[in-house]
Design a protein around this motif. Structure first.
Motif, mmCIF file in Angstrom:
data_model
loop_
_atom_site.group_PDB
_atom_site.id
_atom_site.type_symbol
_atom_site.label_atom_id
_atom_site.label_comp_id
_atom_site.label_asym_id
_atom_site.label_seq_id
_atom_site.Cartn_x
_atom_site.Cartn_y
_atom_site.Cartn_z
ATOM 1 N N HIS A 1 -10.572 40.137 29.090
ATOM 2 C CA HIS A 1 -12.092 39.791 29.353
ATOM 3 C C HIS A 1 -13.196 40.186 28.659
ATOM 4 N N ASP A 2 -13.960 40.113 28.409
ATOM 5 C CA ASP A 2 -15.412 40.139 28.663
ATOM 6 C C ASP A 2 -15.316 41.385 28.814
ATOM 7 N N ASP B 1 -18.587 43.443 28.923
ATOM 8 C CA ASP B 1 -19.770 42.510 29.224
ATOM 9 C C ASP B 1 -20.059 41.486 30.186
ATOM 10 N N ASP B 2 -19.016 41.038 30.900
ATOM 11 C CA ASP B 2 -18.995 40.123 31.114
ATOM 12 C C ASP B 2 -17.647 39.619 32.174
ATOM 13 N N ALA C 1 -16.059 37.977 34.557
ATOM 14 C CA ALA C 1 -15.418 36.678 34.763
ATOM 15 C C ALA C 1 -15.369 35.686 33.194
ATOM 16 N N ARG C 2 -16.103 36.352 31.578
ATOM 17 C CA ARG C 2 -15.315 35.293 30.996
ATOM 18 C C ARG C 2 -14.449 36.074 29.415
ATOM 19 N N SER D 1 -12.367 37.853 26.652
ATOM 20 C CA SER D 1 -12.797 38.316 25.574
ATOM 21 C C SER D 1 -12.653 37.562 24.071
#
Length: 216
Positions: A159-160, A162-163, A165-166, A168
């Protein structure tokens, strides 16, 4: 009336804190990896930040020592419920530790290598006590440890940062290459990566069980 003289910041009342590397590392462990800095550890000990450098070389040195301390203090699984529960318990505890300290594990630290090697030996001996030949015990422990370490590393990059929920950027690029049905299945893994890892562990343990039922 004479003007009031400003007070100078004097030394803190009470005895000066007696520091040691052990106390500093213990304070870092209690704070947890998300909160550790030279300043927060010094504050927890009631000491000046600069005074910590008499016992540690850097923040990286402190983080490595904290991880080593946690790993060394992690209890071994109980052998009382059989070999499968023994390996599952080790996998669960190790996965939690690796994910919590993702990015902080000093892979080439001599101290951590000693700790990990000692734990590997203890796990193998535990399986041997449950009736495994030593060679088979080494194979089983190595397979589980490799699976968990690889899985924890993958989970930390899915996963990202910084977020969360998204996916990477690397994972998003990979998803774009898959066919719709494969993409949907992989997105299911992204939603529950620990459960996916546990299914892989079940596959390995099922194979080990079958191997033990039909030895060579």
């Amino acid at each position: 009336m004479p003007p009031e003289t400003p007070r100078r910041a004097g030394p803190r009342p009470g005895p000066k804190p007696r520091l040691s590397r052990e106390k500093i590392v213990r304070a870092a462990v209690e704070l947890g990896p998300e909160e550790v800095s030279i300043g927060t550890v010094a504050a927890a000990l009631g000491a000046a930040p600069a005074s910590l450098y008499r016992y540690i070389d850097s923040l990286d040195d402190l983080l490595a020592a904290a991880v080593e301390s946690v790993f060394a203090a992690t209890p071994l699984p109980s052998a009382g419920r059989g070999w499968r529960a023994y390996l599952e318990e080790e996998a669960a505890v190790r996965l939690d530790l690796l994910i919590r300290y993702a990015g902080l594990l000093p892979e080439r630290s001599a101290d951590l290598i000693v700790i990990v090697s000692r734990r590997f030996e203890q796990l193998v001996q535990g399986l041997a006590g449950l009736g495994f030949p030593v060679e088979e015990a080494v194979l089983a422990v190595d397979a589980v440890v490799d699976l968990v370490h690889d899985g924890a590393a993958q989970i930390s990059h899915l996963h990202d940062p910084d977020d969360p929920a998204r996916p990477s950027p690397a994972m998003a690029a990979a998803l774009a290459l898959y066919s719709p049905d494969v993409r949907a299945a992989v997105e299911g893994v992204l939603e529950a990566p620990r459960e996916h890892l546990w299914r892989k562990l079940t596959l390995v343990l099922d194979g080990l069980a079958a191997r033990r039922e039909t030895p060579d």
